[in-house]
Design a protein around this motif. Sequence first.
Motif, short mmCIF file in Angstrom:
data_model
loop_
_atom_site.label_atom_id
_atom_site.label_comp_id
_atom_site.label_asym_id
_atom_site.label_seq_id
_atom_site.Cartn_x
_atom_site.Cartn_y
_atom_site.Cartn_z
N ASN A 1 56.40 9.00 71.96
CA ASN A 1 56.65 9.37 70.58
C ASN A 1 57.71 8.51 69.92
OD1 ASN A 1 56.83 10.94 68.15
ND2 ASN A 1 58.58 12.00 69.03
N HIS A 2 58.83 8.24 70.62
CA HIS A 2 59.91 7.47 69.98
C HIS A 2 60.40 6.38 70.93
CE1 HIS A 2 63.26 9.35 72.24
NE2 HIS A 2 62.59 10.49 72.12
N SER B 1 54.55 2.31 71.99
CA SER B 1 55.01 3.28 70.99
C SER B 1 54.83 2.68 69.62
CB SER B 1 56.49 3.64 71.21
OG SER B 1 56.93 4.55 70.21
N HIS C 1 56.82 3.58 67.15
CA HIS C 1 58.07 3.87 66.47
C HIS C 1 58.85 2.60 66.15
CE1 HIS C 1 62.20 6.10 66.57
NE2 HIS C 1 61.79 5.89 65.34
N ALA D 1 50.26 10.73 76.71
CA ALA D 1 51.09 10.77 75.51
C ALA D 1 52.28 11.70 75.75
CB ALA D 1 50.28 11.25 74.32
N VAL E 1 54.35 13.76 71.65
CA VAL E 1 53.66 13.61 70.36
C VAL E 1 53.25 14.96 69.82
CG1 VAL E 1 52.79 11.34 71.04
CG2 VAL E 1 51.37 13.37 71.44
N ASN E 2 52.85 14.97 68.57
CA ASN E 2 52.27 16.16 67.96
C ASN E 2 50.83 16.28 68.42
OD1 ASN E 2 50.64 17.56 65.75
ND2 ASN E 2 52.74 18.03 65.12
N PHE F 1 48.00 13.68 66.90
CA PHE F 1 47.66 12.64 67.86
C PHE F 1 46.29 12.91 68.49
CE2 PHE F 1 47.79 10.37 71.91
CZ PHE F 1 48.35 9.14 71.54
N ASP G 1 64.87 15.29 74.67
CA ASP G 1 63.43 15.34 74.93
C ASP G 1 63.02 16.49 75.85
OD1 ASP G 1 61.93 12.81 73.77
OD2 ASP G 1 63.90 12.14 74.40
N SER H 1 62.56 10.82 65.04
CA SER H 1 61.71 11.85 65.65
C SER H 1 62.46 13.17 65.75
CB SER H 1 61.27 11.42 67.05
OG SER H 1 62.39 11.33 67.91
N SER I 1 58.26 17.89 68.12
CA SER I 1 57.29 16.81 68.03
C SER I 1 56.90 16.52 66.59
CB SER I 1 56.02 17.15 68.85
OG SER I 1 56.33 17.26 70.21
N VAL J 1 57.90 14.58 62.90
CA VAL J 1 58.37 13.25 62.59
C VAL J 1 59.01 13.25 61.22
CG1 VAL J 1 57.60 10.93 61.97
CG2 VAL J 1 56.78 11.99 64.07
#
Length: 524
Positions: free
Chosen positions: A406-407, A428, A430, A448, A451-452, A456, A477, A505, A510, A512
Motif C-alpha cells: 500500500n505505501h 507499490s 505510492h 497485496a 490495501v483497500n 484493489f 501497519d 496512507s 487502508s 488513502v
Amino acid sequence: MATKLESPPLASKDERTAAPVLNRWPLLAVSAGVTALLLALSGRYGYHVDELYNRVSGQHLAWGLVDQPPLVSLIAWIQTTLLRDTLTAFRVVPALLAGVVVWVAGLIARELGGRGGAQVFAAAATGSTVVTLNAGHVLTTNIPDLVAWVTLGWLVIRLLRTRDARLWLAIGVVTGVGLLAKNLIVLLLLSVLVGVLALGPRDVLRSRHLWIGAALAALIAAPAVVWQVTHGWPAVEMSEALSTALGSDSRVAFLPFQLLMIGLFLAPVWIAGLVALLRRAEWREYRSIGFAYLFMVVLLIAIGGKPEYPGGLQVVLLAAGSVVVAQWARTTVKRSLAGVALVGNVLLSAVLMLPVLPITVYGSNPVLEQLGVFQHDQSGWPQLAQQVAAVPLSPEERARAVIYANHYGTAGALDRYGPENGLPRVYSGHNSFADFGVPTDDKTVVIAVGVNRETFGALFARCEPRGTYVNDLPVADRGAEFLVCSGPREPWAQMWTKLRWIGFSCPYTSEVVTAKSEKGCWSE
C-alpha cells in the motif's frame, strides 16, 4: 538615470568588531561526542519508515522524486555502495552531519560575541535538542536540510556583522545544495529577506555578489527544477496532499510544538535568544533574524504548515540564547541551573528520539506510546516480511506471484527483508515507488499488503484475505490485511495508472489521503 548596482566597500579591519577566539578543541569534542553517540545507537531497533523508501530510491537514482529532491537518494546509494547495506552503515552520514550542525551552532555564538563558554554551551545545547537528535539518527531529508538552515543562519549573521559581500557566494552555494535536499529552505530565505527589508540593514542587499550567489543557487538546483517541470510539478500535488492530511490540527498544535522542537528544558534559552536579537542594542544589526522567525511562524500558521518547519531557525535562536546564558551565569548557582537544564534536555530528547530504552517500554507505557511514534516507525519491519512470507500459496501461485504494498514504507521493508525470506519482488504505486518498476504481464498473482480490499479487489477476477499483520507494538501497519488476488482484469501497464497515488496512507483503515481527497487521514 539608472545607476549601476555596486557592492558596498568591504569594512576595514578597524571598522569591524572582531569575533572572539574560536574555542576550537572543546567545540570539536562536543561535535565528535554527539556523532559518536548517534553512531553507537545507530544499530538499535530498525530502519525508519522513510529510510526504507530512501534506501530503495538510492537504487533508482534520478534528478528528482515525487516527494523530495534527489540528494538523500544519492547519499543512500553512496552509503550502501561504500559501507555495505546495513542499518549502521546507512546512518553514518546523518551522524556526521549532526556533528556539523553542533559545530556551526558554536560558530553562530562566536559571531554574536560569545566567548569560549558560550560557544561550547551553544554546541552542547544544540546537540541535546529534539530537532538535532531526530535528524541525526535517521537518513531522511531532515538532516541535510537542518545543516543547510543552520549554516545559512551562520553565514547571514556573519554577513550582517562583517558586511563582507563575498559571503553571498557561500550563501548561494549552501542554498543550492539545500534545494537538492528539501524545498523548504525557500521558506528560510523568504523570512530572512522580509526581516532585512523590515528592520535592515538593507545595504547588504545592494551588491552584485547577491545576484551572483542567486545564480549559483539556481545553477546547482537547476537539474531538480527541470525534473519537476518535465514531470508536471508533482511537488505541488504533494504539498496539497500534506495540507489535506494535516487539516486544522497543525494550526492548533503549532505554538505548543515550538517548545518541543528544542526541548522543554532549553525553551527559555532560545526564547531569550529571540528576545535579545530583537531588543539588544549591540545586536541591532541582527534584528532581522529574530523578525524572520516571527514572520515564519505567522506565515506557517496562516497556510497550515507543519509546526516542525521552523526547527532549523530555532537552533540559530538557541545559539544566540547561549550567549545570553553565558553572560547571565556568573555565579555557581546560575551555572548549575544552566547545567541542569542542559542535562535534563538531553535526557528528555534522547528518550523521545533515540533508541535508549527497550522498544517494549514505548508500547507498554501509555505516555510513551503517544510520544514514541518516531520509535515505533523503526520497529516491526522484519516481522512484517516474515508474516508475508508465511502467506499460504500453492506452487503454481508462487511461481506467478509478486507483492504489492500500500505505501512506500511497507514496500521498502519487503524490499529489504523480502529476499532473505524468499519473497518475490515488491511493487507499490505510492509516490515515486510507482516509478521503480511495474510487474510484467506473466505475473498474475499478487500478495497485496494493507490495501483497500474493495477498490484493489475490483481490479482482479479473484481476491481473498489470507491473514493480517500481527505485532504486540502499536506500529502503524499493525492489523494490515494480506490479500491474495489473481486474474488481473487489465494488463499491468494499464492498471498501473489506477494504482499510482501521491499522498499519505491511513494504515489502520487502508484508506488513502491524496491531494484530491475530501477528508483527512484521521477524519471521522
